[in-house]
Motif scaffolding. Sequence first.
Motif, PDB file in Angstrom:
ATOM      1  N   LEU A  18       0.856  -1.185   0.000  1.00 52.01           N
ATOM      2  CA  LEU A  18       0.000   0.000   0.000  1.00 52.01           C
ATOM      3  C   LEU A  18       0.893   1.236   0.000  1.00 52.01           C
ATOM      4  O   LEU A  18       1.727   1.405   0.893  1.00 52.01           O
ATOM      5  CB  LEU A  18      -0.919  -0.001   1.211  1.00 52.01           C
ATOM      6  CG  LEU A  18      -1.898   1.175   1.356  1.00 52.01           C
ATOM      7  CD1 LEU A  18      -3.155   0.745   2.112  1.00 52.01           C
ATOM      8  CD2 LEU A  18      -1.257   2.371   2.082  1.00 52.01           C
ATOM      9  N   THR A  19       0.710   2.087  -1.001  1.00 55.43           N
ATOM     10  CA  THR A  19       1.457   3.344  -1.072  1.00 55.43           C
ATOM     11  C   THR A  19       0.489   4.502  -0.900  1.00 55.43           C
ATOM     12  O   THR A  19      -0.439   4.666  -1.699  1.00 55.43           O
ATOM     13  CB  THR A  19       2.189   3.484  -2.417  1.00 55.43           C
ATOM     14  OG1 THR A  19       3.091   2.383  -2.577  1.00 55.43           O
ATOM     15  CG2 THR A  19       2.976   4.791  -2.469  1.00 55.43           C
ATOM     16  N   ASN A  20       0.665   5.266   0.167  1.00 59.67           N
ATOM     17  CA  ASN A  20      -0.155   6.449   0.387  1.00 59.67           C
ATOM     18  C   ASN A  20       0.613   7.648  -0.144  1.00 59.67           C
ATOM     19  O   ASN A  20       1.641   8.052   0.424  1.00 59.67           O
ATOM     20  CB  ASN A  20      -0.487   6.631   1.869  1.00 59.67           C
ATOM     21  CG  ASN A  20      -1.511   7.726   2.093  1.00 59.67           C
ATOM     22  OD1 ASN A  20      -1.293   8.875   1.744  1.00 59.67           O
ATOM     23  ND2 ASN A  20      -2.638   7.362   2.685  1.00 59.67           N
ATOM     24  N   ILE A  21       0.129   8.193  -1.251  1.00 65.23           N
ATOM     25  CA  ILE A  21       0.831   9.268  -1.941  1.00 65.23           C
ATOM     26  C   ILE A  21       0.729  10.585  -1.177  1.00 65.23           C
ATOM     27  O   ILE A  21       1.689  11.353  -1.088  1.00 65.23           O
ATOM     28  CB  ILE A  21       0.268   9.421  -3.370  1.00 65.23           C
ATOM     29  CG1 ILE A  21       0.485   8.113  -4.146  1.00 65.23           C
ATOM     30  CG2 ILE A  21       0.919  10.598  -4.097  1.00 65.23           C
ATOM     31  CD1 ILE A  21      -0.275   8.029  -5.450  1.00 65.23           C
ATOM     32  N   ARG A  22      -0.410  10.835  -0.578  1.00 68.09           N
ATOM     33  CA  ARG A  22      -0.611  12.093   0.154  1.00 68.09           C
ATOM     34  C   ARG A  22       0.227  12.160   1.424  1.00 68.09           C
ATOM     35  O   ARG A  22       0.749  13.211   1.781  1.00 68.09           O
ATOM     36  CB  ARG A  22      -2.081  12.258   0.526  1.00 68.09           C
ATOM     37  CG  ARG A  22      -2.959  12.767  -0.597  1.00 68.09           C
ATOM     38  CD  ARG A  22      -4.336  13.116  -0.079  1.00 68.09           C
ATOM     39  NE  ARG A  22      -5.110  13.856  -1.063  1.00 68.09           N
ATOM     40  CZ  ARG A  22      -6.306  14.356  -0.809  1.00 68.09           C
ATOM     41  NH1 ARG A  22      -6.858  14.201   0.383  1.00 68.09           N
ATOM     42  NH2 ARG A  22      -6.970  15.011  -1.731  1.00 68.09           N
ATOM     43  N   TYR A  23       0.323  11.040   2.134  1.00 77.78           N
ATOM     44  CA  TYR A  23       1.010  11.039   3.421  1.00 77.78           C
ATOM     45  C   TYR A  23       2.411  10.448   3.336  1.00 77.78           C
ATOM     46  O   TYR A  23       3.078  10.261   4.346  1.00 77.78           O
ATOM     47  CB  TYR A  23       0.164  10.315   4.463  1.00 77.78           C
ATOM     48  CG  TYR A  23      -1.016  11.140   4.925  1.00 77.78           C
ATOM     49  CD1 TYR A  23      -0.926  11.931   6.065  1.00 77.78           C
ATOM     50  CD2 TYR A  23      -2.203  11.134   4.202  1.00 77.78           C
ATOM     51  CE1 TYR A  23      -2.001  12.703   6.478  1.00 77.78           C
ATOM     52  CE2 TYR A  23      -3.283  11.899   4.609  1.00 77.78           C
ATOM     53  CZ  TYR A  23      -3.182  12.687   5.751  1.00 77.78           C
ATOM     54  OH  TYR A  23      -4.249  13.451   6.143  1.00 77.78           O
ATOM     55  N   TYR A  80       4.036   7.441   2.549  1.00 77.10           N
ATOM     56  CA  TYR A  80       4.546   6.218   3.160  1.00 77.10           C
ATOM     57  C   TYR A  80       4.147   5.006   2.332  1.00 77.10           C
ATOM     58  O   TYR A  80       3.201   5.055   1.540  1.00 77.10           O
ATOM     59  CB  TYR A  80       4.054   6.049   4.606  1.00 77.10           C
ATOM     60  CG  TYR A  80       2.572   5.835   4.774  1.00 77.10           C
ATOM     61  CD1 TYR A  80       2.014   4.553   4.732  1.00 77.10           C
ATOM     62  CD2 TYR A  80       1.718   6.906   5.007  1.00 77.10           C
ATOM     63  CE1 TYR A  80       0.646   4.352   4.913  1.00 77.10           C
ATOM     64  CE2 TYR A  80       0.356   6.721   5.187  1.00 77.10           C
ATOM     65  CZ  TYR A  80      -0.174   5.448   5.138  1.00 77.10           C
ATOM     66  OH  TYR A  80      -1.530   5.251   5.309  1.00 77.10           O
ATOM     67  N   ARG A  81       4.902   3.939   2.504  1.00 78.24           N
ATOM     68  CA  ARG A  81       4.583   2.670   1.857  1.00 78.24           C
ATOM     69  C   ARG A  81       4.545   1.576   2.915  1.00 78.24           C
ATOM     70  O   ARG A  81       5.449   1.461   3.738  1.00 78.24           O
ATOM     71  CB  ARG A  81       5.604   2.305   0.782  1.00 78.24           C
ATOM     72  CG  ARG A  81       5.267   0.979   0.097  1.00 78.24           C
ATOM     73  CD  ARG A  81       6.079   0.762  -1.157  1.00 78.24           C
ATOM     74  NE  ARG A  81       7.498   0.640  -0.847  1.00 78.24           N
ATOM     75  CZ  ARG A  81       8.433   0.473  -1.780  1.00 78.24           C
ATOM     76  NH1 ARG A  81       8.101   0.451  -3.061  1.00 78.24           N
ATOM     77  NH2 ARG A  81       9.697   0.355  -1.425  1.00 78.24           N
ATOM     78  N   LEU A  82       3.486   0.795   2.880  1.00 77.93           N
ATOM     79  CA  LEU A  82       3.282  -0.295   3.833  1.00 77.93           C
ATOM     80  C   LEU A  82       3.248  -1.613   3.077  1.00 77.93           C
ATOM     81  O   LEU A  82       2.441  -1.784   2.162  1.00 77.93           O
ATOM     82  CB  LEU A  82       1.963  -0.093   4.583  1.00 77.93           C
ATOM     83  CG  LEU A  82       1.477  -1.252   5.455  1.00 77.93           C
ATOM     84  CD1 LEU A  82       2.418  -1.470   6.622  1.00 77.93           C
ATOM     85  CD2 LEU A  82       0.062  -0.979   5.944  1.00 77.93           C
TER      86      LEU A  82
END
Length: 199
Positions: free
Chosen positions: A171-176, A178-180
């Motif tokens: 999961l890549t959160n572009i706004r925040y 981070y990558r999980l």
Amino acid sequence: MRLTAIGKRYAALIVVAVLMAGCASTEPAAPPERLGLKLSPASLGASISLQQHLTVERNGRTDQLDAALEIDPKELNMVGLALGQRVLTLHYDGKTLESWRHRMLPSQVRADDVLEDTQLTLWPVEAIRKALPEGWKIEQQGLRRTLLRDGVPVTVIVYSNASPWSGKVELTNIRYHYRLTIESVGGDSSSTPIKIAAP
């Protein structure tokens, strides 16, 4: 439903990983709005009990954690441990989200955010699509899922296979920023796992 002893031992929660990653954003005072997704546990379409290994990458730093998660049609339960100590618990019955947090966690760590990322990752895309407010959109292309706000990608999720709770999920959160990465290390399901894409 209570978490099993094995689940507690392995727990170090997606909650801690996702939310600590989220609060690491370099955005100033007012970060971009989150979706605020809160789907019913029943809309998952299965009962699951998972143990997962998590890798969180943000701002050049990598953290390794473990996770425990149990969901049935009535409720979702999560427990998190860090350095052998419980730091966060969540209970969600489809109406009320209850949480407990250790004082070591920063104030930006929000239970609502971890619930959102968990549901974006595990729930069927059609269930998510029906709950999206105006301006939000979710797309599914094979093993890739993208959440968009006003046409701009916000979160990208890539699966290693068609079952969202086995194998590897990134999961890549572009706004925040981070990558999980989530890797299953055990667990069971009381029903046939759903496919991530709609038929």
